[in-house]
Design a protein around this motif. Sequence first.
Motif, PDB file in Angstrom:
ATOM      1  N   SER A  45      47.404  -3.109  44.178  1.00 16.08           N
ATOM      2  CA  SER A  45      48.513  -3.629  43.372  1.00 16.08           C
ATOM      3  C   SER A  45      48.562  -2.924  42.019  1.00 16.08           C
ATOM      4  O   SER A  45      47.580  -2.342  41.567  1.00 16.08           O
ATOM      5  N   ARG A  46      49.707  -3.003  41.375  1.00 12.89           N
ATOM      6  CA  ARG A  46      49.851  -2.384  40.051  1.00 12.89           C
ATOM      7  C   ARG A  46      48.826  -2.954  39.077  1.00 12.89           C
ATOM      8  O   ARG A  46      48.224  -2.217  38.294  1.00 12.89           O
ATOM      9  N   ALA A  47      48.587  -4.250  39.110  1.00 14.58           N
ATOM     10  CA  ALA A  47      47.601  -4.881  38.212  1.00 14.58           C
ATOM     11  C   ALA A  47      46.203  -4.345  38.489  1.00 14.58           C
ATOM     12  O   ALA A  47      45.458  -4.024  37.562  1.00 14.58           O
ATOM     13  N   LYS A  48      45.840  -4.232  39.758  1.00 14.90           N
ATOM     14  CA  LYS A  48      44.518  -3.724  40.127  1.00 14.90           C
ATOM     15  C   LYS A  48      44.371  -2.271  39.700  1.00 14.90           C
ATOM     16  O   LYS A  48      43.326  -1.858  39.189  1.00 14.90           O
ATOM     17  N   ARG A  49      45.424  -1.476  39.900  1.00 11.22           N
ATOM     18  CA  ARG A  49      45.382  -0.071  39.485  1.00 11.22           C
ATOM     19  C   ARG A  49      45.152   0.024  37.987  1.00 11.22           C
ATOM     20  O   ARG A  49      44.350   0.838  37.528  1.00 11.22           O
ATOM     21  N   GLY A  50      45.836  -0.804  37.227  1.00  9.04           N
ATOM     22  CA  GLY A  50      45.689  -0.790  35.770  1.00  9.04           C
ATOM     23  C   GLY A  50      44.271  -1.107  35.329  1.00  9.04           C
ATOM     24  O   GLY A  50      43.780  -0.565  34.342  1.00  9.04           O
ATOM     25  N   ASP A  51      43.601  -1.969  36.079  1.00  5.22           N
ATOM     26  CA  ASP A  51      42.239  -2.364  35.725  1.00  5.22           C
ATOM     27  C   ASP A  51      41.210  -1.267  35.987  1.00  5.22           C
ATOM     28  O   ASP A  51      40.194  -1.199  35.315  1.00  5.22           O
ATOM     29  N   VAL A  52      41.449  -0.427  36.992  1.00  2.21           N
ATOM     30  CA  VAL A  52      40.403   0.510  37.412  1.00  2.21           C
ATOM     31  C   VAL A  52      40.738   1.983  37.232  1.00  2.21           C
ATOM     32  O   VAL A  52      39.845   2.826  37.357  1.00  2.21           O
ATOM     33  N   VAL A  53      41.979   2.324  36.950  1.00  2.00           N
ATOM     34  CA  VAL A  53      42.382   3.728  36.956  1.00  2.00           C
ATOM     35  C   VAL A  53      41.602   4.575  35.949  1.00  2.00           C
ATOM     36  O   VAL A  53      41.232   5.712  36.253  1.00  2.00           O
ATOM     37  N   ASP A  54      41.296   4.044  34.775  1.00  2.00           N
ATOM     38  CA  ASP A  54      40.616   4.852  33.756  1.00  2.00           C
ATOM     39  C   ASP A  54      39.178   5.176  34.137  1.00  2.00           C
ATOM     40  O   ASP A  54      38.724   6.309  33.978  1.00  2.00           O
ATOM     41  N   MET A  55      38.447   4.196  34.666  1.00  2.00           N
ATOM     42  CA  MET A  55      37.066   4.494  35.052  1.00  2.00           C
ATOM     43  C   MET A  55      37.029   5.341  36.325  1.00  2.00           C
ATOM     44  O   MET A  55      36.131   6.160  36.501  1.00  2.00           O
ATOM     45  N   LEU A  56      38.020   5.189  37.203  1.00  2.00           N
ATOM     46  CA  LEU A  56      38.086   6.061  38.378  1.00  2.00           C
ATOM     47  C   LEU A  56      38.449   7.487  37.979  1.00  2.00           C
ATOM     48  O   LEU A  56      37.937   8.453  38.553  1.00  2.00           O
ATOM     49  N   ALA A  57      39.310   7.644  36.979  1.00  2.00           N
ATOM     50  CA  ALA A  57      39.639   8.980  36.472  1.00  2.00           C
ATOM     51  C   ALA A  57      38.396   9.613  35.850  1.00  2.00           C
ATOM     52  O   ALA A  57      38.140  10.812  36.042  1.00  2.00           O
ATOM     53  N   ALA A  58      37.591   8.823  35.136  1.00  2.00           N
ATOM     54  CA  ALA A  58      36.342   9.336  34.563  1.00  2.00           C
ATOM     55  C   ALA A  58      35.400   9.785  35.677  1.00  2.00           C
ATOM     56  O   ALA A  58      34.741  10.823  35.558  1.00  2.00           O
ATOM     57  N   ALA A  59      35.333   9.026  36.776  1.00  2.00           N
ATOM     58  CA  ALA A  59      34.491   9.404  37.909  1.00  2.00           C
ATOM     59  C   ALA A  59      35.000  10.692  38.551  1.00  2.00           C
ATOM     60  O   ALA A  59      34.210  11.558  38.944  1.00  2.00           O
ATOM     61  N   TYR A  60      36.305  10.835  38.646  1.00  2.00           N
ATOM     62  CA  TYR A  60      36.931  12.039  39.206  1.00  2.00           C
ATOM     63  C   TYR A  60      36.563  13.262  38.350  1.00  2.00           C
ATOM     64  O   TYR A  60      36.178  14.312  38.871  1.00  2.00           O
ATOM     65  N   ILE A  61      36.654  13.113  37.031  1.00  2.00           N
ATOM     66  CA  ILE A  61      36.323  14.197  36.103  1.00  2.00           C
ATOM     67  C   ILE A  61      34.833  14.536  36.219  1.00  2.00           C
ATOM     68  O   ILE A  61      34.447  15.703  36.339  1.00  2.00           O
ATOM     69  N   LEU A  62      33.989  13.513  36.181  1.00  2.00           N
ATOM     70  CA  LEU A  62      32.538  13.729  36.248  1.00  2.00           C
ATOM     71  C   LEU A  62      32.140  14.358  37.578  1.00  2.00           C
ATOM     72  O   LEU A  62      31.324  15.272  37.609  1.00  2.00           O
TER      73      LEU A  62
END
Length: 163
Positions: A127-144
């Motif tokens: 859901s959009r709410a769930k994406r908002g909660d996790v997208v930043d830490m998942l992006a950090a994991a993607y970068i790392l």
Amino acid sequence: MTEAEIRAFAEASRGGRRLIGIDLGTKTIGLALSDVGRQIASPLETIRRVKFTPDVARLRQLCETHGVGGLVMGLPLNMDGSEGPRVQSTRSFVRNLKPLLDLPVLFCDERLSTAAVTRALIAADASRAKRGDVVDMLAAAYILQGCLDQMRGVLEEEAAEDA
């Protein structure tokens, strides 16, 4: 990020210690943590930005808790590879961070990391709410994870040359 920068960071970041990946946004800071063997990046936490000092205090606490040896900072380059205001802001954050947290920092290109993570979350029907909660830490994991993969390749190539 050049091979020389990767080698220098690997040496300075105290091998055998974890790395933290950082996706620095204007409202949040996404964090990811590597395993001790520096093979896998996992989402860790999203810090809601308040002010610099408490944001860094939380980052420092996490670094101490997890035995972190270095930071991998996402660098938000423009699509053409040039540096804009967001890159200047990121570099400024790191300059201010260095006296408070004495760890080596490696800048990694983060272009399209948030877009890739968002597409994966949409495909997983989050859901959009769930994406908002996790997208930043998942992006950090993607970068790392991208950085870990590059680092492993450079160090394995160096080991093969030395053999």
